[in-house]
Write a protein that holds these residues in place. Structure first.
Motif, PDB file in Angstrom:
ATOM      1  N   ALA A 120       0.968   5.921   2.711  1.00 40.68           N
ATOM      2  CA  ALA A 120      -0.316   5.605   3.357  1.00 40.68           C
ATOM      3  C   ALA A 120      -0.305   4.190   3.939  1.00 40.68           C
ATOM      4  O   ALA A 120      -0.795   3.955   5.052  1.00 40.68           O
ATOM      5  N   SER A 121       0.276   3.241   3.213  1.00 38.48           N
ATOM      6  CA  SER A 121       0.365   1.864   3.719  1.00 38.48           C
ATOM      7  C   SER A 121       1.235   1.815   4.971  1.00 38.48           C
ATOM      8  O   SER A 121       0.997   1.008   5.869  1.00 38.48           O
ATOM      9  N   CYS A 122       2.254   2.674   5.000  1.00 39.12           N
ATOM     10  CA  CYS A 122       3.126   2.719   6.181  1.00 39.12           C
ATOM     11  C   CYS A 122       2.348   3.269   7.381  1.00 39.12           C
ATOM     12  O   CYS A 122       2.376   2.692   8.476  1.00 39.12           O
ATOM     13  N   PRO A 166       4.653  -6.061   2.759  1.00 35.41           N
ATOM     14  CA  PRO A 166       5.657  -5.457   1.866  1.00 35.41           C
ATOM     15  C   PRO A 166       5.746  -3.931   1.931  1.00 35.41           C
ATOM     16  O   PRO A 166       6.836  -3.369   2.086  1.00 35.41           O
ATOM     17  N   HIS A 167       4.592  -3.248   1.860  1.00 37.67           N
ATOM     18  CA  HIS A 167       4.676  -1.793   1.717  1.00 37.67           C
ATOM     19  C   HIS A 167       4.994  -1.062   3.008  1.00 37.67           C
ATOM     20  O   HIS A 167       5.168   0.158   3.008  1.00 37.67           O
ATOM     21  N   ALA A 168       5.080  -1.806   4.112  1.00 35.48           N
ATOM     22  CA  ALA A 168       5.487  -1.165   5.372  1.00 35.48           C
ATOM     23  C   ALA A 168       7.003  -1.263   5.557  1.00 35.48           C
ATOM     24  O   ALA A 168       7.504  -1.013   6.660  1.00 35.48           O
ATOM     25  N   THR A 202       9.675 -10.258   2.031  1.00 33.80           N
ATOM     26  CA  THR A 202       8.292 -10.212   1.562  1.00 33.80           C
ATOM     27  C   THR A 202       8.267  -9.367   0.283  1.00 33.80           C
ATOM     28  O   THR A 202       9.305  -8.906  -0.165  1.00 33.80           O
ATOM     29  N   GLY A 203       7.120  -9.181  -0.311  1.00 32.77           N
ATOM     30  CA  GLY A 203       7.039  -8.406  -1.568  1.00 32.77           C
ATOM     31  C   GLY A 203       5.883  -8.953  -2.369  1.00 32.77           C
ATOM     32  O   GLY A 203       4.986  -8.220  -2.778  1.00 32.77           O
ATOM     33  N   SER A 204       5.881 -10.274  -2.569  1.00 31.42           N
ATOM     34  CA  SER A 204       4.713 -10.932  -3.137  1.00 31.42           C
ATOM     35  C   SER A 204       3.714 -11.013  -1.995  1.00 31.42           C
ATOM     36  O   SER A 204       3.977 -11.695  -0.989  1.00 31.42           O
ATOM     37  N   GLY A 212      -1.225  -7.189   5.353  1.00 27.55           N
ATOM     38  CA  GLY A 212      -2.138  -6.251   4.683  1.00 27.55           C
ATOM     39  C   GLY A 212      -3.455  -6.967   4.424  1.00 27.55           C
ATOM     40  O   GLY A 212      -3.451  -8.166   4.128  1.00 27.55           O
ATOM     41  N   ASP A 213      -4.587  -6.260   4.527  1.00 29.15           N
ATOM     42  CA  ASP A 213      -5.853  -7.006   4.396  1.00 29.15           C
ATOM     43  C   ASP A 213      -6.042  -7.599   2.995  1.00 29.15           C
ATOM     44  O   ASP A 213      -6.685  -8.635   2.844  1.00 29.15           O
ATOM     45  N   ALA A 214      -5.440  -6.976   1.964  1.00 27.41           N
ATOM     46  CA  ALA A 214      -5.571  -7.566   0.625  1.00 27.41           C
ATOM     47  C   ALA A 214      -4.742  -8.847   0.502  1.00 27.41           C
ATOM     48  O   ALA A 214      -4.928  -9.606  -0.450  1.00 27.41           O
ATOM     49  N   GLU A 215      -3.855  -9.099   1.444  1.00 30.69           N
ATOM     50  CA  GLU A 215      -3.108 -10.369   1.408  1.00 30.69           C
ATOM     51  C   GLU A 215      -4.050 -11.549   1.617  1.00 30.69           C
ATOM     52  O   GLU A 215      -3.748 -12.678   1.232  1.00 30.69           O
ATOM     53  N   MET A 216      -5.207 -11.264   2.213  1.00 30.10           N
ATOM     54  CA  MET A 216      -6.184 -12.336   2.420  1.00 30.10           C
ATOM     55  C   MET A 216      -6.772 -12.815   1.093  1.00 30.10           C
ATOM     56  O   MET A 216      -7.474 -13.817   1.054  1.00 30.10           O
ATOM     57  N   GLN A 263      -8.521  -0.638   2.637  1.00 31.52           N
ATOM     58  CA  GLN A 263      -8.210  -0.092   1.310  1.00 31.52           C
ATOM     59  C   GLN A 263      -7.079  -0.925   0.740  1.00 31.52           C
ATOM     60  O   GLN A 263      -6.158  -1.328   1.465  1.00 31.52           O
ATOM     61  N   SER A 264      -7.166  -1.176  -0.568  1.00 27.18           N
ATOM     62  CA  SER A 264      -6.165  -2.016  -1.186  1.00 27.18           C
ATOM     63  C   SER A 264      -5.443  -1.214  -2.261  1.00 27.18           C
ATOM     64  O   SER A 264      -5.450   0.006  -2.229  1.00 27.18           O
ATOM     65  N   LEU A 265      -4.863  -1.922  -3.240  1.00 22.32           N
ATOM     66  CA  LEU A 265      -4.126  -1.253  -4.304  1.00 22.32           C
ATOM     67  C   LEU A 265      -5.009  -0.230  -5.033  1.00 22.32           C
ATOM     68  O   LEU A 265      -4.647   0.918  -5.200  1.00 22.32           O
ATOM     69  N   VAL A 277      -6.636   2.986   9.637  1.00 25.41           N
ATOM     70  CA  VAL A 277      -6.937   3.944   8.566  1.00 25.41           C
ATOM     71  C   VAL A 277      -5.724   4.003   7.655  1.00 25.41           C
ATOM     72  O   VAL A 277      -4.597   4.198   8.127  1.00 25.41           O
ATOM     73  N   LYS A 278      -5.954   3.810   6.374  1.00 29.79           N
ATOM     74  CA  LYS A 278      -4.818   3.898   5.437  1.00 29.79           C
ATOM     75  C   LYS A 278      -4.413   5.374   5.317  1.00 29.79           C
ATOM     76  O   LYS A 278      -5.239   6.218   4.978  1.00 29.79           O
ATOM     77  N   GLY A 279      -3.158   5.648   5.658  1.00 30.29           N
ATOM     78  CA  GLY A 279      -2.679   7.039   5.647  1.00 30.29           C
ATOM     79  C   GLY A 279      -2.921   7.748   6.964  1.00 30.29           C
ATOM     80  O   GLY A 279      -2.871   8.975   7.028  1.00 30.29           O
TER      81      GLY A 279
END
Ligand SMILES: Cc1ncc(C[n+]2csc(CCOP(=O)(O)OP(=O)(O)O)c2C)c(N)n1
Length: 453
Positions: free
Chosen positions: A60-62, A87-89, A134-136, A174-178, A207-209, A338-340
């Motif tokens: 979904a993140s991809c 990271p997740h892409a 990346t990753g963190s 990613g928006d949660a990186e903010m 959408q985040s984790l 849209v996530k996914g």
């Protein structure tokens, strides 16, 4: 200097991509989404498992980042540019490199296994020319800002670098990186050093984790970036949505979308056209023009219309990139996504680590016309389009072999020992300072390459 108080949204510059190229980009976008999904599916459901443990991956993140990354890698990037990918892409990045011929099928088949393509882009462990590890979350974007500041420093000190076009340092965020504190340190530092040539493209899928991002966060993001000297480009609506807004009833539809909370938007996206209709018709029952606009859509049309966000409209994304590319101002893109996107997981509340079932994957594959056994074929199911796509990918500006992207630096001699300051008693701090001082005066290549901060 950036005019610190400039409030204006710059005039949008339309992209110059012709219809043929746009069609190729749309096909590539679909192919990248497929390959990134398939890579994760293969690792979890097809590859032999010795221990029965879940392999994981983030389909979904991809999917939410494929439009942005397709436009970037297959159109906008120049060979000298550098990108930090959220990271997740990572599978999206590997799929793009695979289509360009810089990633092997074997590495994709070994995704998340020893020696295979990595879960998060890695400069040391990946074979396909990762620019920033990346990753963190939060580190990648900050690195692009600091790299750009370092680039400016080097250009001021080296004539040969000044003669080259500066690199653009770009982060797909990613928006949660903010949520990460170092993002704000980077913004502050960028303001102090008049940051240039830096883009942060926020994949605003909301959408985040483990939850939905706070409503109206975009306002805060927008203000913070402008305050620190950035241009902000909001990519909220796609062209299809914009066209609907211009029609009778469109204004009410736009207001409804703007007022829609993130969790409801995600839920309706997951449920699809019939759920959109029920909700919209309930809320807009008093507006006959809006009801007519909705009424003329089939369920599929309605789903396509309501998810036609700016970050999934290639033309909108290309326009925004063209607008930012006209100068070197740091630019933040708030790209609604849209996530996914386009997968059965889209909008689902638990889609972060959710993986499509084998049945869902088989349906997806059949829809693309990919025959069993052809899953890794770059352009399977695309028949007569394959040749045009291959030619298009071969001509992409960023598609250069890694060695042509200046990945190595000249060898610099480093002395085995450094002169010890000549004094009986000395604090370590002062001794260190003197060693550095003497080194700086030595006029060696090594001295030229030491920067204290
Ligand atoms: C520094 C750090 N903290 C926490 C995590 C755990 N983590 C993994 S994914 C994720 C959220 C990612 O959400 P987002 O940035 O919105 O990306 P998306 O997958 O939705 O595109 C977090 C916090 C991490 N990887 N790094």
């Amino acid at each position: 200097m950036v005019p610190r108080d400039e409030p204006a949204i710059p005039e949008a510059i339309p992209h110059d991509v012709g219809d043929g190229a746009l069609r190729c980009l749309q096909d590539l976008e679909n192919r990248v989404r497929w390959l990134s999904s398939w890579t994760i599916h293969h690792a979890n459901h097809i590859r032999e498992h010795v221990d029965g443990l879940k392999v994981g991956g983030h389909q979904a993140s991809c999917a939410s980042a494929v439009t942005l990354m397709t436009a970037l890698y297959f159109h906008t990037l120049r060979p000298q540019d550098r990108v930090a990918v959220k990271p997740h892409a990572s599978p999206v990045f590997h799929a793009i490199q695979y289509l360009m011929g810089h990633q092997s099928r074997e590495n994709l088949e070994n995704f998340r296994a020893k020696g295979g393509a990595q879960s998060y882009p890695s400069r040391t462990k990946d074979a396909d020319d990762v620019d920033f590890s990346t990753g963190s979350v939060g580190l990648g974007p900050a690195m692009t800002a600091f790299s750009s500041i370092v680039q400016d420093y080097l250009r001021r000190h080296h004539d040969d670098l000044r003669r080259e076009e500066p690199r653009r340092m770009i982060a797909v965020v990613g928006d949660a990186e903010m949520d990460e504190g170092n993002m704000y340190e980077a913004l502050w530092e960028g303001w102090k050093h008049d940051l240039r040539n830096c883009w942060w493209i926020i994949d605003y899928n909301r959408q985040s984790l483990d939850g939905v991002v706070t409503d109206h966060l975009f306002r805060l993001i927008d203000r913070l970036f402008r305050t620190t000297g950035w241009r902000v480009l909001n990519l909220k609506y796609g062209k299809r949505m914009m066209a609907a807004f211009k029609r009778p009833g469109g204004k009410a539809l736009k207001k409804w979308i703007n007022d829609c909370p993130n969790d409801l938007y995600s839920a309706l996206t997951f449920q699809g056209g019939a759920a959109w209709r029920e909700h919209l018709m309930g809320d807009l029952a008093d507006d006959s023009a809006a009801a007519a606009l909705i009424g003329e859509c089939t369920d599929d049309d309605l789903q396509a219309l309501m998810t036609n966000l700016g970050g999934h409209c290639l033309e909108t994304v290309l326009d925004a990139f063209a607008t930012a590319a006209k100068d070197d101002r740091p630019t933040c893109f708030i790209a609604y996504t849209v996530k996914g996107w386009g997968l059965p997981l889209q909008g689902h509340k638990d889609n972060h680590a959710g993986i499509m079932t084998p049945d869902q994957m088989a349906g997806y594959q059949a829809g693309l016309g990919i025959a069993d056994g052809d899953e890794w074929e770059p352009f399977a199911g695309m028949k007569e389009r394959a040749e045009a796509l291959r030619a298009f990918v071969d001509a992409v500006p960023f598609n250069r072999p890694p060695e042509s992207r200046q990945m190595s630096a000249a060898h610099i001699d480093i002395p085995d020992t450094l002169p010890v300051p000549d004094q009986d008693t000395l604090s370590t701090q002062e001794a260190f300072g003197r060693i550095m001082y003497d080194l700086a005066g030595s006029r060696t290549d090594l001295a030229d390459r030491i920067v204290t901060t």
